[in-house]
Design a protein around this motif. Structure first.
Motif, PDB file in Angstrom:
ATOM      1  N   UNK A 271       1.272   0.612  -6.127  1.00 25.42           N
ATOM      2  CA  UNK A 271       2.647   0.124  -6.124  1.00 25.42           C
ATOM      3  C   UNK A 271       3.031  -0.351  -4.722  1.00 25.42           C
ATOM      4  N   UNK A 272       3.696  -1.495  -4.673  1.00 25.33           N
ATOM      5  CA  UNK A 272       4.068  -2.035  -3.372  1.00 25.33           C
ATOM      6  C   UNK A 272       5.435  -1.503  -2.929  1.00 25.33           C
ATOM      7  N   UNK A 273       5.548  -1.328  -1.621  1.00 25.24           N
ATOM      8  CA  UNK A 273       6.836  -0.967  -1.025  1.00 25.24           C
ATOM      9  C   UNK A 273       7.305  -2.119  -0.148  1.00 25.24           C
ATOM     10  N   UNK A 274       8.607  -2.157   0.104  1.00 28.50           N
ATOM     11  CA  UNK A 274       9.170  -3.236   0.910  1.00 28.50           C
ATOM     12  C   UNK A 274       9.764  -2.678   2.207  1.00 28.50           C
ATOM     13  N   UNK A 275       9.581  -3.404   3.293  1.00 28.80           N
ATOM     14  CA  UNK A 275      10.270  -3.115   4.554  1.00 28.80           C
ATOM     15  C   UNK A 275      11.345  -4.185   4.699  1.00 28.80           C
ATOM     16  N   UNK A 276      12.598  -3.753   4.678  1.00 30.51           N
ATOM     17  CA  UNK A 276      13.695  -4.712   4.784  1.00 30.51           C
ATOM     18  C   UNK A 276      13.604  -5.522   6.076  1.00 30.51           C
ATOM     19  N   UNK A 277      14.195  -6.696   6.056  1.00 29.41           N
ATOM     20  CA  UNK A 277      14.201  -7.541   7.254  1.00 29.41           C
ATOM     21  C   UNK A 277      14.750  -6.753   8.442  1.00 29.41           C
TER      22      UNK A 277
ATOM     23  N   UNK B 295      -2.527  -2.259   2.848  1.00 22.19           N
ATOM     24  CA  UNK B 295      -2.499  -3.724   2.710  1.00 22.19           C
ATOM     25  C   UNK B 295      -1.097  -4.191   3.071  1.00 22.19           C
ATOM     26  N   UNK B 296      -1.007  -5.138   3.987  1.00 26.75           N
ATOM     27  CA  UNK B 296       0.289  -5.652   4.457  1.00 26.75           C
ATOM     28  C   UNK B 296       0.408  -7.106   4.009  1.00 26.75           C
ATOM     29  N   UNK B 297       1.504  -7.404   3.281  1.00 29.08           N
ATOM     30  CA  UNK B 297       1.703  -8.732   2.691  1.00 29.08           C
ATOM     31  C   UNK B 297       2.879  -9.444   3.343  1.00 29.08           C
ATOM     32  N   UNK B 298       2.718 -10.726   3.620  1.00 28.78           N
ATOM     33  CA  UNK B 298       3.846 -11.593   3.983  1.00 28.78           C
ATOM     34  C   UNK B 298       4.189 -12.414   2.746  1.00 28.78           C
ATOM     35  N   UNK B 299       5.136 -11.938   1.950  1.00 32.56           N
ATOM     36  CA  UNK B 299       5.444 -12.599   0.673  1.00 32.56           C
ATOM     37  C   UNK B 299       6.287 -13.851   0.849  1.00 32.56           C
ATOM     38  N   UNK B 300       6.904 -14.013   2.011  1.00 31.75           N
ATOM     39  CA  UNK B 300       7.798 -15.157   2.224  1.00 31.75           C
ATOM     40  C   UNK B 300       7.173 -16.233   3.119  1.00 31.75           C
ATOM     41  N   UNK B 301       6.145 -15.841   3.868  1.00 27.63           N
ATOM     42  CA  UNK B 301       5.519 -16.781   4.808  1.00 27.63           C
ATOM     43  C   UNK B 301       6.228 -16.755   6.147  1.00 27.63           C
ATOM     44  N   UNK B 302       5.436 -16.982   7.202  1.00 25.06           N
ATOM     45  CA  UNK B 302       5.987 -17.081   8.574  1.00 25.06           C
ATOM     46  C   UNK B 302       6.788 -15.847   8.983  1.00 25.06           C
ATOM     47  N   UNK B 303       6.304 -14.648   8.601  1.00 25.81           N
ATOM     48  CA  UNK B 303       6.990 -13.412   8.985  1.00 25.81           C
ATOM     49  C   UNK B 303       5.986 -12.452   9.627  1.00 25.81           C
ATOM     50  N   UNK B 304       6.322 -11.995  10.812  1.00 23.86           N
ATOM     51  CA  UNK B 304       5.459 -11.094  11.580  1.00 23.86           C
ATOM     52  C   UNK B 304       5.764  -9.636  11.238  1.00 23.86           C
ATOM     53  N   UNK B 305       4.730  -8.798  11.329  1.00 26.40           N
ATOM     54  CA  UNK B 305       4.867  -7.350  11.131  1.00 26.40           C
ATOM     55  C   UNK B 305       4.129  -6.650  12.265  1.00 26.40           C
ATOM     56  N   UNK B 306       4.850  -5.888  13.095  1.00 26.63           N
ATOM     57  CA  UNK B 306       4.206  -5.173  14.205  1.00 26.63           C
ATOM     58  C   UNK B 306       3.646  -3.839  13.709  1.00 26.63           C
ATOM     59  N   UNK B 307       2.395  -3.578  14.057  1.00 26.03           N
ATOM     60  CA  UNK B 307       1.753  -2.318  13.668  1.00 26.03           C
ATOM     61  C   UNK B 307       1.436  -1.485  14.908  1.00 26.03           C
ATOM     62  N   UNK B 308       1.819  -0.208  14.857  1.00 25.75           N
ATOM     63  CA  UNK B 308       1.485   0.759  15.909  1.00 25.75           C
ATOM     64  C   UNK B 308       0.963   1.998  15.190  1.00 25.75           C
TER      65      UNK B 308
ATOM     66  N   UNK C 204      -8.007   3.271   7.353  1.00 26.45           N
ATOM     67  CA  UNK C 204      -7.818   4.296   8.387  1.00 26.45           C
ATOM     68  C   UNK C 204      -9.152   4.970   8.676  1.00 26.45           C
ATOM     69  N   UNK C 205      -9.486   5.089   9.951  1.00 24.07           N
ATOM     70  CA  UNK C 205     -10.753   5.727  10.340  1.00 24.07           C
ATOM     71  C   UNK C 205     -10.543   7.168  10.806  1.00 24.07           C
ATOM     72  N   UNK C 206      -9.305   7.618  10.814  1.00 19.73           N
ATOM     73  CA  UNK C 206      -8.955   9.020  11.028  1.00 19.73           C
ATOM     74  C   UNK C 206      -7.566   9.223  10.447  1.00 19.73           C
ATOM     75  N   UNK C 207      -7.076  10.444  10.384  1.00 16.02           N
ATOM     76  CA  UNK C 207      -5.723  10.687   9.880  1.00 16.02           C
ATOM     77  C   UNK C 207      -4.725  10.128  10.882  1.00 16.02           C
ATOM     78  N   UNK C 208      -3.824   9.285  10.384  1.00 14.34           N
ATOM     79  CA  UNK C 208      -2.939   8.515  11.266  1.00 14.34           C
ATOM     80  C   UNK C 208      -1.483   8.599  10.837  1.00 14.34           C
ATOM     81  N   UNK C 209      -0.610   8.341  11.787  1.00 13.10           N
ATOM     82  CA  UNK C 209       0.768   7.948  11.515  1.00 13.10           C
ATOM     83  C   UNK C 209       0.876   6.484  11.910  1.00 13.10           C
ATOM     84  N   UNK C 210       1.231   5.642  10.944  1.00 18.91           N
ATOM     85  CA  UNK C 210       1.295   4.202  11.191  1.00 18.91           C
ATOM     86  C   UNK C 210       2.752   3.748  11.185  1.00 18.91           C
ATOM     87  N   UNK C 211       3.189   3.156  12.294  1.00 18.77           N
ATOM     88  CA  UNK C 211       4.496   2.510  12.338  1.00 18.77           C
ATOM     89  C   UNK C 211       4.328   1.048  11.981  1.00 18.77           C
ATOM     90  N   UNK C 212       5.187   0.546  11.085  1.00 19.43           N
ATOM     91  CA  UNK C 212       5.054  -0.839  10.611  1.00 19.43           C
ATOM     92  C   UNK C 212       6.453  -1.443  10.492  1.00 19.43           C
TER      93      UNK C 212
END
Lengths: 192, 192
Positions: free
Chosen positions: A1-7, A22-35, A163-171
């Motif tokens: 099931x997909x989740x959404x990150x609001x603008x 899996x990170x999707x750009x459903x609208x095009x031309x939208x960046x997502x920062x990953x930490x 993930x190559x180890x247990x992580x906390x991912x900021x997106x």
């Protein structure tokens, strides 16, 4: 099931070793920062600079790996339908908007959204430093001059991490209008 | 009066706001990694990525400023006789040598030398992340591929910084043979 990150917002995603994101750009031309940080040692956090060094490249894609400041492998890119992402720019921040725009207005930012999302898991702000900027398009001139261009991502483009180890991912769904061709849109993701 | 940093070692230099630091490559083709933190708030540490963002360039020289992860100005470059330095590569580290060389031999490194020098002033290892690599010459291919080339610095080349707040500055004579055209040499510096 997909989740959404609001603008102009962000989330923290706990990811166990072997899980896929899996990170999707459903609208095009939208960046997502990953930490991301090691779930059990938050001082072992993502380093864009160790990552570009060990991959010998500024341009990450399928097969490349994301490294921590302690040189541990955090994630592997398994699939990438876009091919243009950025390892140079730090996450946009309130101070960046103030320095660049020259005023003191509030503006949402990836830095604030990452810090707030990760604070719920006790990750201190001082570790939130460099990011892997999914779908971001930064042009490097031969002279070294940098230019932010519109993302090359089309609606439906995605990137798949393991993930190559247990992580906390900021997106995030990036908050900087200029980076996203004038309009900040949502980002979708799926944990697999 | 000039001081010397022995080959493959590092020092911590407390610098007050307004003081100047001149770094000399007296032998030529020798890199010196610089890291710094706010003297009173060690979590406000140098960020190569904020620095390249605010200067819109990978190539720092006279007139450019070094920024922290909190977007504060830490130092200004007042003079630069060389013109080629690096903002991309992290400081060489023991793990880097192990990953690149594929063995577990000990090797001195800028990361270890910065961490040890700054530990005397209670700066934690987790803040020692990105560096400004004085005299380092990294070629960026249009494809994004990175290549470490021999420094362009000639004997006597220098760079002059001014501290824009009270700082602790970590400074090394880089330990990576390949980065320094095969031979690791000392670095000299002068506080003015």
């Amino acid at each position: 099931m997909r989740s959404s990150i609001q603008a102009q917002s962000g989330v923290c995603i706990p990811l166990s070793k072997g899980q896929k994101l899996k990170v999707f750009d459903m609208h095009g031309e939208q960046v997502s920062d990953l930490f991301c940080v090691d779930k059990y040692d938050h001082s072992n956090y993502f380093s864009a600079n160790r990552t570009l060094d060990y991959n010998d490249s500024l341009m990450l894609t399928k097969g490349h790996q994301l490294y921590s400041n302690s040189s541990d492998v955090l994630m592997t890119i398994l699939e990438d339908s876009c091919g243009t992402h950025d390892l140079l720019m730090p996450p946009c921040s309130l101070k960046m908007f103030q320095i660049v725009a020259g005023d003191n207005q509030y503006h949402p930012s990836c830095h604030e959204n990452l810090v707030k999302s990760l604070a719920d898991h006790d990750v201190p702000e001082s570790f939130v430093s460099t990011t892997f900027n999914i779908f971001m398009n930064v042009f490097v001139d031969p002279s070294g001059k940098l230019e932010i261009k519109s993302p090359k991502s089309k609606p439906g483009d995605y990137i798949l991490f393991q993930a190559e180890r247990d992580l906390l991912v900021g997106l995030t769904a990036c908050s900087h209008e200029q980076t996203n061709n004038g309009r900040c849109k949502p980002i979708e993701y799926q944990i697999m």
